[in-house]
Design a protein around this motif. Structure first.
Motif, PDB file in Angstrom:
ATOM      1  N   VAL A  92      12.952   9.263  88.600  1.00  0.00           N
ATOM      2  CA  VAL A  92      13.077  10.555  88.881  1.00  0.00           C
ATOM      3  C   VAL A  92      14.664  10.816  89.197  1.00  0.00           C
ATOM      4  CG1 VAL A  92      12.632  12.220  90.879  1.00  0.00           C
ATOM      5  CG2 VAL A  92      10.862  10.708  90.147  1.00  0.00           C
ATOM      6  N   MET A 126      16.081  18.556  91.155  1.00  0.00           N
ATOM      7  CA  MET A 126      15.178  18.993  92.467  1.00  0.00           C
ATOM      8  C   MET A 126      15.840  19.709  93.604  1.00  0.00           C
ATOM      9  SD  MET A 126      13.821  15.374  94.328  1.00  0.00           S
ATOM     10  CE  MET A 126      13.217  14.673  92.830  1.00  0.00           C
ATOM     11  N   THR A 174       6.849  13.062  92.010  1.00  0.00           N
ATOM     12  CA  THR A 174       8.421  13.645  92.138  1.00  0.00           C
ATOM     13  C   THR A 174       8.713  13.549  93.155  1.00  0.00           C
ATOM     14  OG1 THR A 174       7.614  15.140  90.065  1.00  0.00           O
ATOM     15  CG2 THR A 174       9.600  15.833  91.539  1.00  0.00           C
ATOM     16  N   ASN A 175       7.991  13.820  94.286  1.00  0.00           N
ATOM     17  CA  ASN A 175       8.348  13.900  95.688  1.00  0.00           C
ATOM     18  C   ASN A 175       9.048  12.463  96.074  1.00  0.00           C
ATOM     19  OD1 ASN A 175       7.222  16.261  95.584  1.00  0.00           O
ATOM     20  ND2 ASN A 175       5.452  15.630  96.747  1.00  0.00           N
TER      21      ASN A 175
END
Length: 457
Positions: A175, A180, A218-219
């Motif tokens: 990621v 983000m 994703t978190n």
């Protein structure tokens, strides 16, 4: 190292079969590795969390066969989260933001219009103390964001910053933190979003493995950054596919879709639910597994597919039926007694009917058949009435042995010349009222001569 996992449901509704998957996956992983399983209620949303939902969740997972090593409530741990907030603030990793939801949405649209990624631009870091004072004088309360480590010198000059982990389910994952926004950890009213309490508790409780739905992939990048900001240890992650209906629709806890409680009340066996929830969407065959230990031996996180796991609720019936057919009387004696099936003939009765029912409670219909004292007047066709009368005239005297069905039908066959379906079907209809069911050789001794004669029209 002792494996420690957790299941962290929000007690804001009843859990459904989709929610049961992470609970089961974590339990099986703990069972397989002789580890510990923590039930941790994510009940920081005080307004929506309800004690009755927490009690229902505990009841549901216990019914499934999950036995927590301990139970924790996040609502009792606010002081721990407060301390973590102060630690992050002191390190310059948590900063106050004053934008309203409307302002944030407008900025997001402007970035999209300029073909820029819709991430938060860290405008709040540019605020002076005077500007913050003005906002607070207006009555604005700040929300607090975690400053992601995706830059070298200036937080306004982000660069690709990869977070890697070897996922238990999905294998190597990457990621980019620059893709983000800085996550909000604390709301304007001072309440916590899911992320901070979860990470703090995972650290504090020594969680070694986090197995959850792949909607969190994703978190995980941001959460690993928070783990590293607060601790030297990062758990191992595993992200399984999500369960959907055959049409691809997700399951909703609020709609009550396939809630574990409703399945239990419908008479579904817990291992039918566990077998379907665990094996659907994997490379393993979806088949009934009799015990949790056997299911744990089969469970391999990496067997899950990368796409959503689609299932048909009707599959539960087949799995349930297969499990029922192998249950011994000792396994169901107490449940049968609760629905009025007990006494000297209960065990032989169960052996006779278990192969013809979908749920344990379905045995009541055959218990009524065995104990009926009235004829099935409308079941026998008119052209078979005389045959049935003649057959009942040939009914052997008591006492009856286990071969009574053979003795009787051979006598009827010799006297009437009937055989095969023309012999057996009218007798079945006269004795049970239906054209199919358990073997009459097993049922007739249970019915007995007196109750059999009572069915003579």
């Amino acid at each position: 190292m002792t494996v420690i996992v957790r299941f962290a449901p929000s007690p804001t509704g009843y859990i459904h079969i989709g929610n049961a998957r992470p609970a089961l996956y974590n339990w099986l992983f703990a069972l397989k590795n002789k580890g510990q399983f923590i039930l941790r209620y994510d009940d920081t949303d005080v307004e929506r969390s309800r004690s009755e939902y927490a009690e229902a969740i505990a009841r549901d997972i216990d019914w499934l066969g999950i036995k927590p090593s301990r139970v924790e409530y996040q609502s009792k741990r606010f002081a721990v989260y407060d301390a973590a907030v102060e630690k992050l603030k002191a390190a310059g990793l948590l900063y106050a933001c004053y934008e309203t939801a409307e302002e944030l949405e407008l900025r997001r649209k402007l970035r999209l219009a300029r073909k820029l990624p819709p991430v938060y631009a860290r405008d709040a870091l540019k605020l002076t103390d005077e500007q913050k004072a003005v906002y607070e004088a207006e009555g604005r309360k700040p929300h607090w964001r975690f400053l992601l480590p995706n830059f070298k010198n200036s937080p306004f000059e982000t660069e690709r910053t990869e977070v890697h982990w070897d996922d238990l389910v999905r294998g190597p994952q990457t990621v980019d933190l620059a893709s983000m926004s800085d996550p909000v950890l604390v709301r304007e009213d001072g309440t916590y979003l899911y992320t901070l309490p979860s990470v703090v508790d995972d650290i504090d409780m020594g969680i070694t493995h986090i197995i959850r739905g792949d909607d969190h992939v994703t978190n995980t990048g941001a959460q690993i950054a928070i783990f590293r900001a607060l601790s030297d240890v990062v758990p191992t992650f595993g992200h399984h596919n999500l369960l959907t209906t055959t049409s691809g629709e997700g399951l909703s806890k609020r709609s009550g879709a396939l809630s574990v409680g409703s399945l239990r009340e419908a008479g579904v066996e817990p291992m039918a639910v566990a077998s379907l929830a665990v094996l659907t969407g994997t490379s393993d065959n979806v088949e009934p597994v009799a015990t949790m230990e056997e299911l744990a031996a089969r469970y391999e996180p990496s067997h899950a597919s990368k796409s959503n796991a689609k299932f048909d609720p009707a599959d539960l019936t087949g799995l349930n039926r297969a499990l029922i057919h192998h249950l011994e009387f000792a396994d169901v004696a107490s449940r049968l007694a609760e629905i009025g099936i007990s006494g000297d003939k209960a065990e032989a009765f169960w052996a006779a009917v278990r192969g013809n029912i979908d749920h344990v409670k379905d045995a009541t219909q055959w218990w009524e058949v065995v104990n009926r004292t009235e004829p099935y007047s409308d079941a026998v066709a008119a052209e078979d009435k005389d045959f049935i009368t003649q057959a009942f005239d040939l009914l052997p005297e008591a006492p009856w042995g286990n071969d009574i069905w053979k003795v009787w039908t051979e006598a009827v066959k010799a006297a009437t010349g009937r055989k095969g379906k023309t012999l057996f079907m009218p007798l079945r209809l006269a004795l049970t009222g239906v054209g199919s069911g358990p073997e009459l050789a097993d049922l007739l001794p249970l019915i007995g001569r007196e109750h059999t004669l009572a069915r003579r029209a």
